[in-house]
Write an enzyme that holds these catalytic residues in place. Structure first.
Site, PDB file in Angstrom:
ATOM      1  N   LYS A  56       3.517   1.828  -2.936  1.00  0.00           N
ATOM      2  CA  LYS A  56       2.454   2.829  -3.100  1.00  0.00           C
ATOM      3  C   LYS A  56       2.852   4.154  -2.461  1.00  0.00           C
ATOM      4  O   LYS A  56       2.637   5.228  -3.045  1.00  0.00           O
ATOM      5  CB  LYS A  56       1.142   2.302  -2.497  1.00  0.00           C
ATOM      6  CG  LYS A  56       0.529   1.158  -3.307  1.00  0.00           C
ATOM      7  CD  LYS A  56      -0.616   0.449  -2.569  1.00  0.00           C
ATOM      8  CE  LYS A  56      -1.090  -0.770  -3.373  1.00  0.00           C
ATOM      9  NZ  LYS A  56      -2.107  -1.574  -2.634  1.00  0.00           N
ATOM     10  N   GLN A 100      -4.758  -1.641   3.116  1.00  0.00           N
ATOM     11  CA  GLN A 100      -4.123  -2.751   2.396  1.00  0.00           C
ATOM     12  C   GLN A 100      -4.768  -4.082   2.794  1.00  0.00           C
ATOM     13  O   GLN A 100      -4.896  -4.394   3.979  1.00  0.00           O
ATOM     14  CB  GLN A 100      -2.617  -2.780   2.715  1.00  0.00           C
ATOM     15  CG  GLN A 100      -1.842  -3.869   1.980  1.00  0.00           C
ATOM     16  CD  GLN A 100      -1.788  -3.639   0.471  1.00  0.00           C
ATOM     17  OE1 GLN A 100      -1.690  -2.514  -0.004  1.00  0.00           O
ATOM     18  NE2 GLN A 100      -1.865  -4.720  -0.287  1.00  0.00           N
ATOM     19  N   ASP A 123      -9.498   2.956  -3.775  1.00  0.00           N
ATOM     20  CA  ASP A 123      -9.435   1.587  -4.296  1.00  0.00           C
ATOM     21  C   ASP A 123     -10.704   1.227  -5.078  1.00  0.00           C
ATOM     22  O   ASP A 123     -10.755   0.172  -5.722  1.00  0.00           O
ATOM     23  CB  ASP A 123      -9.264   0.588  -3.133  1.00  0.00           C
ATOM     24  CG  ASP A 123      -7.855   0.006  -3.072  1.00  0.00           C
ATOM     25  OD1 ASP A 123      -7.096   0.193  -4.033  1.00  0.00           O
ATOM     26  OD2 ASP A 123      -7.537  -0.658  -2.071  1.00  0.00           O
TER      27      ASP A 123
END
Lengths: 302, 302
Positions: A56, A100, A123
């Protein structure tokens, strides 16, 4: 089927999203705004998580973003993690915050995720973003990356308006199944959500013009589940033994038995190389959208 | 069907909810807390809206609530209405705020509704409450009243666990169809959402063990749409000419052709007297829930 099945190229679709993201970031910067800023937070030493986060961060740099990675030790307390999120919320140079998952077991992820400012929640996991999607507002919130990416693949085959098409989503997670169903409904599909408690998934599947599988069971969807000519989107990523590659070797397969389903389908996404690459691309898309909104500039849509 | 069809008695179900609400309000007050407070806001002179608001205010008093009605003139400005909501948000004696819809045309209802504190949003229309429901959190938010009431009727017939049952919701509004689908999914039903863009609603309906109609088309669902033994929940309220009652007379009918569907169904909710009475009962339930949470006391569930 006598016609040739389209194998949906997720890598190409993702590359096209990344190109549009990069171009939007460049235009934003050249019009006097700063680079989009993405903060990625990782706690602990899980190698898989570090691999994801590394990918990412690299992709963010490739898109021309300011990419900042915060690596916290395994023993980080809930308070310290929440304090970092609060600092990133307040940081004017940060447009997107990604924590994460999964977090180490002693940490409670839900309060951390819900403490991210909704406008920085790239997200798409904040309840406010879920509420916007659930009420059909696709313009002001941020949409969970994997369903947003899967929708782009569906759109490649069917266009924007799915009126008259029956879609079946197998799986009802908050991360994928529910938001995917909402996106399909918003595009006018007739949507069914099937799951582990459903009576007859094969029979439901045989009625679906668009079949989306996200259950995490290797090759569960068989050829005789498909309506001939269906579009099949495979969201599963399952690691299975691959003795043909040598003793102790593994390979990745989806929730769909690809080889036997391919001849029946009109279009089918492979694993790997289908939905997978779209997730990270949509994370970049969300970040550049958030940066535009923060700058008060009309955001691109994907 | 040889067995006798259950005609679902919404009035009795609503009375039972109201009894539980009244009892919970009494217990709350007798344990040293104040009465639950419900503020109902109405703008303008629409007679139907005044009738609804009057019924809600009376029911609130019957439940032992402190019921306050704010009647604003037709020419009220957006700012003044928002200021009243802000004052009610800040009022420690108010647990629930209801702004009667529709508002006069010069007012924008969405910012008004979204400015209500989510914990006082007893209509369950705030995006945060929609997000909680959409992500399966049925414990900390407030659920839209009509779907919450319809679910109680479904539960009367099938119990809490709808595993293995196919449910079809016809209609996809934010007020009813979407939250109803989420409630059914949360109860483990396999849920399909059909709507005006669906290809073959009768065929979809014939597969439904639970059919919920909320489209606003008088008697659209016919006997040959039903799976024999289905449970039919009719959410439509349509005013149609009733010449048999005299010239210019009207009657209320649902979205389901009740007389012809009744012999096929296992259970069916009539109009009027089915879902209708549940809506106001669930408004009272939401208010007593909000009052308990505000008082820091475990809230009843309905």
């Amino acid at each position: 089927m006598s016609t040739v099945t389209t194998v949906i190229d997720g890598k190409a679709a993702a590359a096209s999203v990344i190109e549009a993201v990069t171009s939007a970031a460049t235009t934003l910067e050249s019009s006097g705004h700063r680079k989009p800023g993405l903060a990625v937070v990782i706690v602990g030493d899980d190698p898989a998580s570090h691999a994801y986060v590394g990918a990412k961060s690299r992709m963010a740099k490739q898109c021309g973003f300011n990419s900042i990675q915060h690596t916290l030790p395994e023993e980080t307390s809930q308070e310290d993690l929440m304090a970092l999120v609060a600092a990133l919320n307040a940081d004017p140079d940060i447009d997107g915050i990604l924590v994460q998952l999964p977090l180490p077991k002693h940490l409670d992820s839900e309060p951390v995720i819900q403490s991210i400012l909704p406008e920085k929640d790239v997200d798409g996991l904040h309840i406010l973003n879920a509420g916007k999607l659930a009420t059909g507002d696709l313009k002001t919130g941020l949409i969970s990356c994997t369903p947003a990416g899967a929708m782009i693949l569906v759109r490649q085959i069917h266009g924007k308006d799915l009126s008259g098409l029956n879609a079946l989503v197998i799986g009802r997670s908050n991360l994928f199944g529910k938001p995917m169903a909402q996106l399909l409904l918003n595009a006018n599909a007739t949507v069914t959500i099937g799951h582990s408690r459903s009576r007859d998934l094969p029979e439901l599947a045989r009625q679906a013009d668009i079949l989306v599988a996200a259950v995490g069971r290797a090759e569960m969807v068989k050829a005789d589940w498909l309506k001939p000519g269906a579009t099949v989107i495979d969201v599963g990523i399952n690691r299975v033994a691959a003795p043909e590659k040598g003793e102790g070797k593994f390979k990745l397969v989806g929730d769909v038995a690809f080889a036997e389903c391919k001849p029946i389908a009109k279009a089918i996404s492979p694993v790997p190389g289908g939905v997978g690459p779209m997730t990270i691309a949509m994370l970049m898309a969300n970040t550049v959208i958030a940066a535009h909104r923060r700058a008060g500039v009309a955001a691109p849509s994907f």
